[in-house]
Scaffold this motif. Structure first.
Motif, PDB file in Angstrom:
ATOM      1  N   ASP A 318       0.273  -1.204   0.322  1.00  0.00           N
ATOM      2  CA  ASP A 318       0.014  -0.291  -0.030  1.00  0.00           C
ATOM      3  C   ASP A 318       0.642   1.318  -0.226  1.00  0.00           C
ATOM      4  O   ASP A 318       0.775   2.105  -0.950  1.00  0.00           O
ATOM      5  N   GLU A 321       2.209   1.574  -3.706  1.00  0.00           N
ATOM      6  CA  GLU A 321       1.388   2.115  -4.412  1.00  0.00           C
ATOM      7  C   GLU A 321       0.725   3.247  -4.449  1.00  0.00           C
ATOM      8  O   GLU A 321       1.085   4.059  -5.568  1.00  0.00           O
ATOM      9  N   LYS A 332       6.576  -3.918 -12.604  1.00  0.00           N
ATOM     10  CA  LYS A 332       5.179  -3.790 -13.527  1.00  0.00           C
ATOM     11  C   LYS A 332       4.658  -5.143 -12.865  1.00  0.00           C
ATOM     12  O   LYS A 332       4.164  -5.464 -12.205  1.00  0.00           O
ATOM     13  N   ARG A 335       5.373  -6.625  -8.678  1.00  0.00           N
ATOM     14  CA  ARG A 335       4.073  -5.646  -8.095  1.00  0.00           C
ATOM     15  C   ARG A 335       2.893  -6.309  -8.661  1.00  0.00           C
ATOM     16  O   ARG A 335       2.489  -6.458  -7.853  1.00  0.00           O
ATOM     17  N   GLY A 339       0.517  -7.752  -4.959  1.00  0.00           N
ATOM     18  CA  GLY A 339      -0.193  -7.345  -5.138  1.00  0.00           C
ATOM     19  C   GLY A 339      -1.445  -8.725  -4.864  1.00  0.00           C
ATOM     20  O   GLY A 339      -2.093  -9.029  -3.663  1.00  0.00           O
TER      21      GLY A 339
END
Length: 851
Positions: A318, A321, A332, A335, A339
């Motif tokens: 979090d 982000e 990308k 991540r 997530g």
């Protein structure tokens, strides 16, 4: 003791062991400090040195329990509870009680108490004892004990690094008991960093869990077991304890995020810690983006991702982000998976995009994990195609073809159908697949002709797809090999897909290599690799051809560099890469004259290619192995390889198919002496000359000279002038030397190519002796040479090259008694009695030169 004995199982450490022994005998120093990371072999070497010295030595060990006790390291040698006032004297007396200084081996010296360190240092400085000190390179406080004695030249210094690749492979093969494929070496290297201690632990774990597969004496990686690294994580956890809390926190954040900019790290209070990690090599600064820290992909990174507590991981996710930075494609991908693992909301579009990136980078298992999060019924045909191609690349071919069939049946454009056809040709050609057949592609294209293309004007038309399919179908029906002529002018259509153009480029490059246009092939490959760098399967296929072209040009170091550094450490990617790399390493070993290494690599290549259904390169691997074994092995083994070649599906998209046919025909002629195979070679020669396959012409000319006594200098010179590469250069030198009857030139060729081609060297040496004798010919046995068998000619060449019977037996893979029998019959036919007479006798019985 005069010298240290050799220990063949101390892989890559024999020189270091000898250095330890020398330092303990040296009159100018008092021993050695052996420094290195945990597991690199410090204790193993010292233990061997201790054993070699017999009873002449004392072994002590530091440990955390006694680290706070004065003289605690000597607790097993003296009574620490006795009179404290005499304790130091008793220790000194014990250490110096012999007439000559005895050796004290100190293991885990970084855990010695300060008083023990002090007394050992003083006695070593005075020359009263000799020390062999073992210490960790990286400690919590950075202090290496006894380093001051190295500065004062009281102790020599040995820093043990990881094992070099060749010794590392030998150690794995010794431990597993068989040949190991390149993938096994690569994956164990990745998880252990070539640290021998970690290697032994990992292979022990591997043996218990059955992580590797053994096929005909070759260990291969199955490419599906993502839990292989469980044991290696224990080592990583230990290693992370060497960093401060802030450094561990910074490493964790950057590894989880893939990359983090400086502003974000400063906000988290981790800027200085990140700089320290860059200095130690655990992180790197992204050269393309100023002040951006990037994770180094290694096993520690994987361990951090798998073991970070979910709550902590989600908090970091979090935080990142919320920053709203612009990460690279690689970040990308990292991540998106991060997530999903920590329970964040990741859209299907983001997940599929991350999977595409992973597929392109060769991170195939990560791609499959990401795609598992998206139901296939919600994917469009193009996404289904990517999934199918990924499953086929990972050797899940039945599943891949099922998905590919669904993509073809729902295809929205002709481009997708052609892409699917290319994948099918590479993985299912020659096999009957219930999921997908040529007729299914035709049905899809005819549907698109009737219903229209969803992307009109953006790609290839359905009519062009039907024409391509017709040509492929015709080749299948007529049982013809698939080569570039099948596509003819279609390859110039810019509208055709990138997938098709990669296939077309591969076939074009193989034609260019066969024609001797090696530099042009290399240039074409370089341009195409730039265009398709986002497709890891295509890059792998083209890189194999690139390495082959470099080897033909003699640019060995460049070729090795491309082979030695895999772009991904994904298990499935390494497995798929293994067979092609083993095949290329076999060619390197042959060039460098390492025939045993080449044979091991060829066997590994065959099993890897067969297990992974990579038939495109299996044909040349089988042919090269059959040819090599026909020269140095048993007929039974060569016949087995011949039969495995015969069982290959046909038609197919085979690399080096023409070269493979030549080599296996020559192999058959060598071991059977059947004239029909020699006639077939000459037919292939005429065919190659007619259609301009200059490299095939040179190959056959060279084989005829090496094995079948055909000496045609003018033809050799003519063939050499039609292309570029090592074989062209060799044939040119050979033709000129034979034409000029130049003994010095022939001797130079024998010396240069003797290690890799002993039969060629023997022929050149014999001819050099003949030309140098100025016409004095031996009559004895002059009529017998024509009656020599192929094996007898082979043995005569090895005798002329200086091989003993035992060496010839090892090289040919037969018993010494068998060689002795052949030698006896050879001597009878030549009318000689000694090995020194073979060269002269062969010289006198050579066939007339056709100048």
């Amino acid at each position: 003791m005069n010298s240290a004995p050799r220990h063949p199982r101390i892989f890559g450490r024999v020189a270091e062991l000898e250095l330890i022994h020398r330092s303990l005998r040296c009159s100018e120093c008092s021993g050695i400090l052996i420094e290195g990371e945990i597991g690199v072999g410090k204790t193993m070497l010292a233990t061997q040195a201790f054993r070699d010295r017999g009873a002449d030595g004392i072994w002590i060990r530091g440990d955390r329990v006694h680290q706070g006790v004065d003289f605690g390291a000597f607790g097993l040698l003296v009574d620490l509870d006795d009179d404290p006032a005499t304790l130091l004297g008793r220790i000194v007396s014990m250490l110096t009680s012999t007439r000559t200084p005895q050796v004290v081996f100190v293991d885990d010296a970084h855990l010695l108490d300060s008083r023990s360190q002090g007394v050992l240092s003083e006695l070593a400085s005075a020359g009263s004892i000799r020390l062999a000190v073992l210490a960790r390179s990286k400690t919590a406080d950075g202090y290496i004990p006894f380093s001051s004695l190295v500065e004062d030249r009281v102790l020599q210094h040995l820093v043990l690094d990881v094992l070099p690749p060749e010794d590392y492979r030998a150690m794995i093969e010794h431990r597993l008991g068989g040949i190991v494929s390149q993938a096994v070496v690569d994956i164990v290297d990745f998880h252990s960093g070539r640290n021998p201690g970690k290697l032994l632990e990992l292979l022990e774990y591997t043996s218990r869990r059955g992580r590797f597969l053994k096929r005909r004496g070759v260990w291969i990686l199955d490419g599906l077991d993502v839990d292989y690294d469980e044991r290696a994580r224990d080592y990583t956890r230990i290693g992370l304890l060497d960093y401060s809390a802030k450094e561990r926190e910074a490493l964790e954040l950057i590894v989880l995020a893939g990359e983090v900019d400086l502003a974000t790290l400063l906000e988290a209070g981790l800027g200085e810690a990140a700089d320290a990690l860059v200095a130690s090599g655990e992180l790197r600064l992204d050269a393309r983006a100023e002040h951006r820290y990037q994770a180094v992909e290694n096993h520690a990174a994987d361990t951090i991702r798998y073991t970070t507590p979910v709550g902590q991981s989600r908090a970091w996710f979090d935080f990142i982000e919320a920053r709203g930075d612009t990460p690279s494609d690689w970040a990308k991908m990292i991540r998106a998976e991060w997530g999903l693992v920590c329970g964040a909301e990741i859209s299907e579009a983001r997940t599929i995009d991350a999977a595409r990136i992973a597929t392109g980078l060769g991170d195939w298992h990560r791609a499959m994990r990401l795609l598992a999060e998206v139901p296939m019924e919600r994917m469009d045909p193009h996404d289904l195609f990517e999934v199918a191609r990924l499953y086929c690349a990972c050797n899940k071919i039945p599943l891949g073809l099922d998905v590919l069939a669904h993509a073809v049946r729902t295809a929205c454009c002709a481009q997708l159908v052609i892409d699917s056809l290319v994948v099918w040709m590479g993985r299912a050609f020659g096999n009957s697949s219930p999921a997908l057949r040529l007729a299914d592609f035709r049905t899809a294209l005819e549907r698109l002709q009737e219903d229209g293309d969803d992307h009109p004007g953006e790609g290839v038309e359905a009519e062009l797809g039907v024409e391509l399919l017709d040509r492929v179908s015709t080749a299948v029906v007529e049982h013809r090999p698939i080569h570039r002529s099948v596509f003819a002018d279609l390859s110039r259509q810019n509208a055709l897909t990138s997938t098709f153009h990669v296939l077309d480029t591969s076939l074009h490059v193989m034609d260019m290599l066969d024609s001797g246009s090696t530099h042009e092939a290399l240039a074409l490959l370089g341009a195409t690799l730039i265009e398709c760098r986002a497709d890891s399967s295509a890059v792998l296929r083209l890189t194999v051809l690139q390495v082959r072209a470099l080897l033909q040009l003699g640019r060995i170091d460049e070729a090795k560099s491309l082979m030695a550094d895999p772009p991904s450490h994904d298990i499935a990617f390494l497995s798929a890469r293994s067979g092609p790399m083993d095949l290329l390493w076999a060619q390197v070993h042959l060039i460098e004259g390492d025939l045993p290494g080449a044979m091991m690599a060829l066997r590994a290549a065959i099993e890897g290619l067969e297990y992974w259904n990579q038939t495109t390169q299996l044909a040349i691997a089988l042919a090269e192995a059959e040819y090599a074994i026909s020269r140095v092995g048993t007929p039974e083994e060569a016949d087995d390889l011949h039969e495995r070649f015969e069982a290959l599906p046909f038609p197919g998209l085979y690399h080096d198919y023409r070269r493979a046919l030549v080599l296996r025909t020559a192999a058959r002629a060598i071991r059977t002496s059947d004239p029909s195979y020699l006639s077939e070679l000459r037919r292939m020669l005429a065919e190659a000359e007619e259609d301009g396959a200059a490299a095939i012409v040179v190959l056959i000319r060279l084989l005829l000279f090496r094995h079948f006594d055909e000496i045609e200098p003018e033809e050799l010179c003519r063939a050499a002038g039609r292309g570029t590469g090592r074989e062209f250069e060799l044939v040119g030198r050979l033709g000129a030397a034979l034409r000029d009857k130049d003994p010095q030139a022939l001797s130079a060729i024998a010396e240069a190519y003797g290690p890799s081609m002993p039969d060629l060297a023997g022929r050149c040496t014999a001819l050099a002796a003949r030309f140098g004798a100025q016409g004095h010919h031996r009559e004895a046995g002059s009529e017998g040479h024509g009656e020599l068998t192929a094996r007898e000619r082979q043995i005569s060449a090895l005798i002329v090259a200086g091989r003993s019977n035992a060496e010839i037996a090892r090289e040919l893979g037969v018993r010494v008694r068998t060689v002795e029998g052949h030698t006896y019959r050879l001597f009878r036919k030549l009318g000689i009695t000694r090995r020194e007479q073979v060269a002269e006798a062969m010289r006198g019985t050579e066939g007339r030169l056709r100048a």
